[in-house]
Design a protein around this motif. Structure first.
Motif, PDB file in Angstrom:
ATOM      1  N   ILE A 163      83.096  82.091  24.979  1.00 52.12           N
ATOM      2  CA  ILE A 163      82.918  80.914  25.654  1.00 52.12           C
ATOM      3  C   ILE A 163      82.044  80.124  24.694  1.00 52.12           C
ATOM      4  CG2 ILE A 163      82.214  79.858  27.790  1.00 52.12           C
ATOM      5  CD1 ILE A 163      82.976  82.501  29.096  1.00 52.12           C
ATOM      6  N   TYR A 164      82.293  79.173  24.420  1.00 52.15           N
ATOM      7  CA  TYR A 164      81.515  78.024  23.657  1.00 52.15           C
ATOM      8  C   TYR A 164      81.114  76.833  24.222  1.00 52.15           C
ATOM      9  CZ  TYR A 164      83.002  81.775  20.283  1.00 52.15           C
ATOM     10  OH  TYR A 164      83.173  82.823  19.537  1.00 52.15           O
ATOM     11  N   ALA A 165      80.061  76.360  23.680  1.00 53.26           N
ATOM     12  CA  ALA A 165      79.494  75.102  24.399  1.00 53.26           C
ATOM     13  C   ALA A 165      79.204  73.938  23.020  1.00 53.26           C
ATOM     14  CB  ALA A 165      78.531  74.837  25.358  1.00 53.26           C
ATOM     15  N   SER A 166      79.757  72.783  23.280  1.00 55.12           N
ATOM     16  CA  SER A 166      79.331  71.599  22.189  1.00 55.12           C
ATOM     17  C   SER A 166      78.698  70.578  23.171  1.00 55.12           C
ATOM     18  CB  SER A 166      80.788  71.293  21.605  1.00 55.12           C
ATOM     19  OG  SER A 166      80.517  70.044  21.028  1.00 55.12           O
ATOM     20  N   PHE A 167      77.684  69.975  22.857  1.00 59.92           N
ATOM     21  CA  PHE A 167      76.852  69.104  23.493  1.00 59.92           C
ATOM     22  C   PHE A 167      76.845  67.770  22.645  1.00 59.92           C
ATOM     23  CE2 PHE A 167      75.049  73.223  24.685  1.00 59.92           C
ATOM     24  CZ  PHE A 167      74.768  72.865  26.115  1.00 59.92           C
ATOM     25  N   SER A 168      76.866  66.784  23.239  1.00 64.29           N
ATOM     26  CA  SER A 168      76.838  65.390  22.825  1.00 64.29           C
ATOM     27  C   SER A 168      76.270  64.564  23.634  1.00 64.29           C
ATOM     28  CB  SER A 168      78.317  65.008  22.697  1.00 64.29           C
ATOM     29  OG  SER A 168      79.091  64.699  23.861  1.00 64.29           O
ATOM     30  N   LEU A 169      75.683  63.361  22.957  1.00 67.33           N
ATOM     31  CA  LEU A 169      75.096  62.231  23.697  1.00 67.33           C
ATOM     32  C   LEU A 169      76.089  61.116  23.767  1.00 67.33           C
ATOM     33  CD1 LEU A 169      72.113  62.245  24.544  1.00 67.33           C
ATOM     34  CD2 LEU A 169      71.722  61.004  22.497  1.00 67.33           C
ATOM     35  N   GLU A 170      76.515  60.642  24.981  1.00 66.39           N
ATOM     36  CA  GLU A 170      77.615  59.689  25.102  1.00 66.39           C
ATOM     37  C   GLU A 170      77.120  58.236  25.783  1.00 66.39           C
ATOM     38  OE1 GLU A 170      80.686  59.971  24.095  1.00 66.39           O
ATOM     39  OE2 GLU A 170      80.094  62.306  23.525  1.00 66.39           O
ATOM     40  N   PRO A 171      77.445  57.224  25.708  1.00 66.16           N
ATOM     41  CA  PRO A 171      76.883  55.976  26.233  1.00 66.16           C
ATOM     42  C   PRO A 171      77.707  55.729  27.709  1.00 66.16           C
ATOM     43  CG  PRO A 171      78.435  55.577  24.756  1.00 66.16           C
ATOM     44  CD  PRO A 171      78.459  56.933  24.586  1.00 66.16           C
ATOM     45  N   VAL A 172      76.923  55.790  28.680  1.00 66.99           N
ATOM     46  CA  VAL A 172      77.507  55.506  30.078  1.00 66.99           C
ATOM     47  C   VAL A 172      76.840  54.390  30.622  1.00 66.99           C
ATOM     48  CG1 VAL A 172      77.343  56.564  32.250  1.00 66.99           C
ATOM     49  CG2 VAL A 172      77.492  58.090  30.581  1.00 66.99           C
ATOM     50  N   GLU A 173      77.931  53.450  30.905  1.00 66.75           N
ATOM     51  CA  GLU A 173      77.693  52.196  31.492  1.00 66.75           C
ATOM     52  C   GLU A 173      76.760  52.311  32.626  1.00 66.75           C
ATOM     53  OE1 GLU A 173      79.826  47.569  32.061  1.00 66.75           O
ATOM     54  OE2 GLU A 173      80.947  49.553  32.172  1.00 66.75           O
ATOM     55  N   GLN A 174      75.780  51.378  32.950  1.00 62.74           N
ATOM     56  CA  GLN A 174      74.885  51.480  33.936  1.00 62.74           C
ATOM     57  C   GLN A 174      75.214  50.019  34.662  1.00 62.74           C
ATOM     58  OE1 GLN A 174      72.201  53.522  33.830  1.00 62.74           O
ATOM     59  NE2 GLN A 174      73.952  54.630  32.505  1.00 62.74           N
ATOM     60  N   THR A 175      76.207  50.128  35.591  1.00 62.74           N
ATOM     61  CA  THR A 175      76.878  49.155  36.191  1.00 62.74           C
ATOM     62  C   THR A 175      75.715  48.068  36.714  1.00 62.74           C
ATOM     63  OG1 THR A 175      77.075  50.369  38.231  1.00 62.74           O
ATOM     64  CG2 THR A 175      78.981  50.180  36.913  1.00 62.74           C
ATOM     65  N   PHE A 176      74.891  48.708  37.394  1.00 60.06           N
ATOM     66  CA  PHE A 176      73.797  47.705  37.998  1.00 60.06           C
ATOM     67  C   PHE A 176      73.301  46.681  37.171  1.00 60.06           C
ATOM     68  CE2 PHE A 176      69.396  46.429  39.020  1.00 60.06           C
ATOM     69  CZ  PHE A 176      69.684  45.891  40.127  1.00 60.06           C
ATOM     70  N   LEU A 177      72.826  47.251  35.919  1.00 65.25           N
ATOM     71  CA  LEU A 177      72.101  46.319  34.729  1.00 65.25           C
ATOM     72  C   LEU A 177      73.260  45.632  34.107  1.00 65.25           C
ATOM     73  CD1 LEU A 177      69.780  49.267  33.129  1.00 65.25           C
ATOM     74  CD2 LEU A 177      69.224  47.003  34.440  1.00 65.25           C
ATOM     75  N   THR A 178      74.617  45.961  34.136  1.00 67.58           N
ATOM     76  CA  THR A 178      75.520  45.263  33.427  1.00 67.58           C
ATOM     77  C   THR A 178      75.786  44.157  34.350  1.00 67.58           C
ATOM     78  OG1 THR A 178      76.688  47.194  32.434  1.00 67.58           O
ATOM     79  CG2 THR A 178      78.021  45.478  32.926  1.00 67.58           C
ATOM     80  N   GLU A 179      75.640  44.218  35.513  1.00 63.41           N
ATOM     81  CA  GLU A 179      76.120  43.243  36.362  1.00 63.41           C
ATOM     82  C   GLU A 179      74.762  41.974  36.378  1.00 63.41           C
ATOM     83  OE1 GLU A 179      76.891  44.565  40.217  1.00 63.41           O
ATOM     84  OE2 GLU A 179      78.638  45.579  39.627  1.00 63.41           O
ATOM     85  N   LYS A 180      73.580  42.664  36.324  1.00 63.47           N
ATOM     86  CA  LYS A 180      72.339  41.944  36.254  1.00 63.47           C
ATOM     87  C   LYS A 180      72.279  41.134  35.102  1.00 63.47           C
ATOM     88  CE  LYS A 180      67.415  42.144  36.366  1.00 63.47           C
ATOM     89  NZ  LYS A 180      66.316  43.224  36.323  1.00 63.47           N
ATOM     90  N   GLU A 181      72.655  41.518  33.761  1.00 70.03           N
ATOM     91  CA  GLU A 181      72.269  40.904  32.464  1.00 70.03           C
ATOM     92  C   GLU A 181      73.882  40.058  32.218  1.00 70.03           C
ATOM     93  OE1 GLU A 181      69.635  40.797  30.720  1.00 70.03           O
ATOM     94  OE2 GLU A 181      68.692  42.089  32.402  1.00 70.03           O
ATOM     95  N   GLY A 182      74.838  40.397  32.749  1.00 68.08           N
ATOM     96  CA  GLY A 182      76.081  39.624  32.556  1.00 68.08           C
ATOM     97  C   GLY A 182      76.596  40.234  31.181  1.00 68.08           C
TER      98      GLY A 182
END
Length: 187
Positions: free
Chosen positions: A7-26
């Motif tokens: 059993i193996y694992a691979s870790f990554s850093l992924e961008p996740v949209e911040q919906t509140f900030l997205t709406e706030k900043e446009g």
């Protein structure tokens, strides 16, 4: 410690949209989140992909440690990733990331010294990034004003309906009291 043989694992850093900030900043705002992909050797149909838990960090400690050492060079950022900005070509994104520029906000705030490291076209790129952020801010304000305007229109409509209802009740009370006073005069 559980036996993870096969059993193996691979870790990554992924961008996740911040919906509140997205709406706030446009404009799209993302934050980096750690994800893990767990798979079994020889089984291409069984795979788990999700946000990292504390259990994953302990269960796959060696793989997580290697991931963290590699990710330490790039701090976790909040902002608009360069890949989410349609102005840039993929090659430009790679070139900017090579000099540790990962967001539109970082690009817009570059110093003259940093622009020299980028070379030709750096002034145009930073100006375009600043214009994009300003437009997004104006768009955000316009969206907020439009939403407030709609809310106020709904409130005015609701109040007008209440006033009509109150007027009809008042008329009903007047006609009722008028008929009672006529009834007294007749008696």
């Amino acid at each position: 410690m559980p036996d993870n043989t096969g059993i193996y694992a691979s870790f990554s850093l992924e961008p996740v949209e911040q919906t509140f900030l997205t709406e706030k900043e446009g404009r799209p705002i993302f934050a980096d989140k750690e994800f893990v992909r767990i798979f079994i050797a020889g089984d291409k149909h069984t795979e788990v992909y999700r946000e990292v838990t504390d259990n994953d960090k302990q269960r796959f400690a060696d793989a997580y440690k290697r991931f963290k050492e590699g990710a330490a060079a790039r701090e976790q950022l909040t902002g608009t990733p360069l890949a989410q900005w349609p102005y840039l070509k993929p090659s430009q994104i790679k070139e900017l990331e090579a000099v540790n520029i990962y967001t539109v906000e970082q690009l817009a705030a570059l110093s003259d010294t940093a622009k020299q490291k980028i070379g030709m076209g750096a002034n145009e790129l930073t100006a375009a990034a600043r214009a994009y952020l300003a437009t997004a801010e104006n768009s955000s304000a316009a969206s907020a004003f439009a939403a407030e305007n709609e809310r106020l229109k709904d409130e005015v409509t609701r109040l007008q309906e209440q006033m009509k209802e109150m007027a009809s009740r008042f008329e009903a009370l007047e006609s009722e009291s008028g008929s009672k006073s006529r009834g007294r005069q007749a008696a």
